[in-house]
Motif scaffolding. Sequence first.
Motif, PDB file in Angstrom:
ATOM      1  N   UNK A  48       0.978  -7.270  -6.516  1.00  0.00           N
ATOM      2  CA  UNK A  48       2.360  -7.083  -6.975  1.00  0.00           C
ATOM      3  C   UNK A  48       3.387  -7.622  -5.987  1.00  0.00           C
ATOM      4  N   UNK A  49       2.964  -7.920  -4.761  1.00  0.00           N
ATOM      5  CA  UNK A  49       3.909  -8.365  -3.743  1.00  0.00           C
ATOM      6  C   UNK A  49       4.774  -7.238  -3.205  1.00  0.00           C
ATOM      7  N   UNK A  50       4.349  -5.989  -3.409  1.00  0.00           N
ATOM      8  CA  UNK A  50       5.142  -4.842  -2.984  1.00  0.00           C
ATOM      9  C   UNK A  50       4.496  -4.142  -1.784  1.00  0.00           C
ATOM     10  N   UNK A  99       1.455  13.846   3.866  1.00  0.00           N
ATOM     11  CA  UNK A  99       0.829  12.953   4.861  1.00  0.00           C
ATOM     12  C   UNK A  99      -0.157  11.998   4.214  1.00  0.00           C
ATOM     13  N   UNK A 100       0.198  11.465   3.048  1.00  0.00           N
ATOM     14  CA  UNK A 100      -0.717  10.621   2.305  1.00  0.00           C
ATOM     15  C   UNK A 100      -0.979   9.273   2.963  1.00  0.00           C
ATOM     16  N   UNK A 101      -2.248   8.866   2.978  1.00  0.00           N
ATOM     17  CA  UNK A 101      -2.662   7.553   3.461  1.00  0.00           C
ATOM     18  C   UNK A 101      -3.389   6.851   2.327  1.00  0.00           C
ATOM     19  N   UNK A 102      -2.815   5.737   1.840  1.00  0.00           N
ATOM     20  CA  UNK A 102      -3.375   5.050   0.673  1.00  0.00           C
ATOM     21  C   UNK A 102      -4.555   4.169   1.050  1.00  0.00           C
ATOM     22  N   UNK A 103      -5.536   4.155   0.168  1.00  0.00           N
ATOM     23  CA  UNK A 103      -6.662   3.222   0.231  1.00  0.00           C
ATOM     24  C   UNK A 103      -6.589   2.351  -1.019  1.00  0.00           C
ATOM     25  N   UNK A 104      -6.088   1.110  -0.855  1.00  0.00           N
ATOM     26  CA  UNK A 104      -5.952   0.197  -1.985  1.00  0.00           C
ATOM     27  C   UNK A 104      -7.279  -0.498  -2.250  1.00  0.00           C
ATOM     28  N   UNK A 105      -7.569  -0.694  -3.528  1.00  0.00           N
ATOM     29  CA  UNK A 105      -8.780  -1.402  -3.933  1.00  0.00           C
ATOM     30  C   UNK A 105      -8.389  -2.657  -4.709  1.00  0.00           C
ATOM     31  N   UNK A 106      -9.329  -3.602  -4.825  1.00  0.00           N
ATOM     32  CA  UNK A 106      -9.038  -4.841  -5.546  1.00  0.00           C
ATOM     33  C   UNK A 106      -8.677  -4.561  -6.998  1.00  0.00           C
ATOM     34  N   UNK A 107      -9.317  -3.552  -7.588  1.00  0.00           N
ATOM     35  CA  UNK A 107      -8.993  -3.110  -8.941  1.00  0.00           C
ATOM     36  C   UNK A 107      -8.908  -1.586  -8.939  1.00  0.00           C
ATOM     37  N   UNK A 108      -8.080  -1.006  -9.814  1.00  0.00           N
ATOM     38  CA  UNK A 108      -7.983   0.461  -9.855  1.00  0.00           C
ATOM     39  C   UNK A 108      -9.322   1.083 -10.214  1.00  0.00           C
ATOM     40  N   UNK A 161      -3.923   4.818 -10.999  1.00  0.00           N
ATOM     41  CA  UNK A 161      -4.136   3.508 -11.608  1.00  0.00           C
ATOM     42  C   UNK A 161      -3.020   2.538 -11.251  1.00  0.00           C
ATOM     43  N   UNK A 162      -1.817   3.062 -10.949  1.00  0.00           N
ATOM     44  CA  UNK A 162      -0.658   2.188 -10.746  1.00  0.00           C
ATOM     45  C   UNK A 162       0.052   2.402  -9.409  1.00  0.00           C
ATOM     46  N   UNK A 163      -0.475   3.244  -8.530  1.00  0.00           N
ATOM     47  CA  UNK A 163       0.059   3.526  -7.185  1.00  0.00           C
ATOM     48  C   UNK A 163       1.338   4.356  -7.212  1.00  0.00           C
ATOM     49  N   UNK A 164       1.760   4.819  -8.377  1.00  0.00           N
ATOM     50  CA  UNK A 164       2.956   5.663  -8.480  1.00  0.00           C
ATOM     51  C   UNK A 164       2.614   7.023  -9.066  1.00  0.00           C
ATOM     52  N   UNK A 165       1.888   7.047 -10.153  1.00  0.00           N
ATOM     53  CA  UNK A 165       1.459   8.309 -10.755  1.00  0.00           C
ATOM     54  C   UNK A 165       0.076   8.661 -10.216  1.00  0.00           C
ATOM     55  N   UNK A 166      -0.010   9.834  -9.590  1.00  0.00           N
ATOM     56  CA  UNK A 166      -1.238  10.234  -8.911  1.00  0.00           C
ATOM     57  C   UNK A 166      -1.727  11.561  -9.459  1.00  0.00           C
TER      58      UNK A 166
END
Length: 282
Positions: free
Chosen positions: A137-139, A187-196, A226-231
């Motif tokens: 997304x470039x974000x 204190x959330x730490x995100x783990x991004x994946x190539x696909x949700x 799935x979209x990094x906003x709604x968890x």
Amino acid sequence: YQRRVRERSDGEMVTRAVKLLLAWLVAASSSSYRVTVVEYPASPVLNYLAGSTLWQFSYNPAFLPGPEPALLVRVQNGSARPAGQCGQPASESYVAVAQFSPTGHVQPLSSKALFGPANTSWEQTAEDPRVVYHASSGLFYMTYTASGVGKAPLNRHQGIATSPEPLVGWTRACDEARPCLPGGVKSGAMLLRDTPPHYMFLYDLRNGCPGDPKGVCRHIVVGSSEDLVEWRLLNRTLLARRPGKWDGGLVEPGPPPLRLTDGNFVFFYNCLLYTSPSPRDS
């Protein structure tokens, strides 16, 4: 800190200057690394008493990756103080930017805040940033702790903000009307994946842990999105505190997990061992 680090990998010796805020020692399964700190300055890179920051308290930094790397730093001002002292934290927390010079040194931190609290009942302070970059997304995504009014721990909230230009400004993705997660986790730490799905590791301050229904959890749980906003929280504990050991008081996420060249991840966490009934005295 600016450190001169000597590294050895597969017998090859390399000496280079590295800017670090933590000394990290990583042992990966496919290679072995020995890191020795041989030089570092006596003063922090951001020091109010030395004039390198105009905020009395500058701490809990997050590294901002990208073409203009920088540090996002939690900052506060304090109470009246004697000469040569910082006093006690008295203001709400903000996030400010410390950029690097062309030679790689951290530049002085001005009094301008990049991101501040929304000043709502849900968010009275913006604390402890952590940053990841979502290439698709470039974000940039910044997680932070939003403490509001009310009784702890349910007044602690997980904040999320996004930005295509992280040195310019950020847009909130969570508020009281649309919280990203229930109160009491932070204190959330995100783990991004190539696909949700993507994951977030969170510090759980709520009551009612398995095995201790009346106690405060103080361990690390897992959220999914799935979209990094709604968890949503998964019914899963990633790391539990271990009573009687050095992390028996609490375990809390540190920086977002880092992927190693062999495909594994390294994840750092904060911990505490209570040595008295009062957490503040431990």
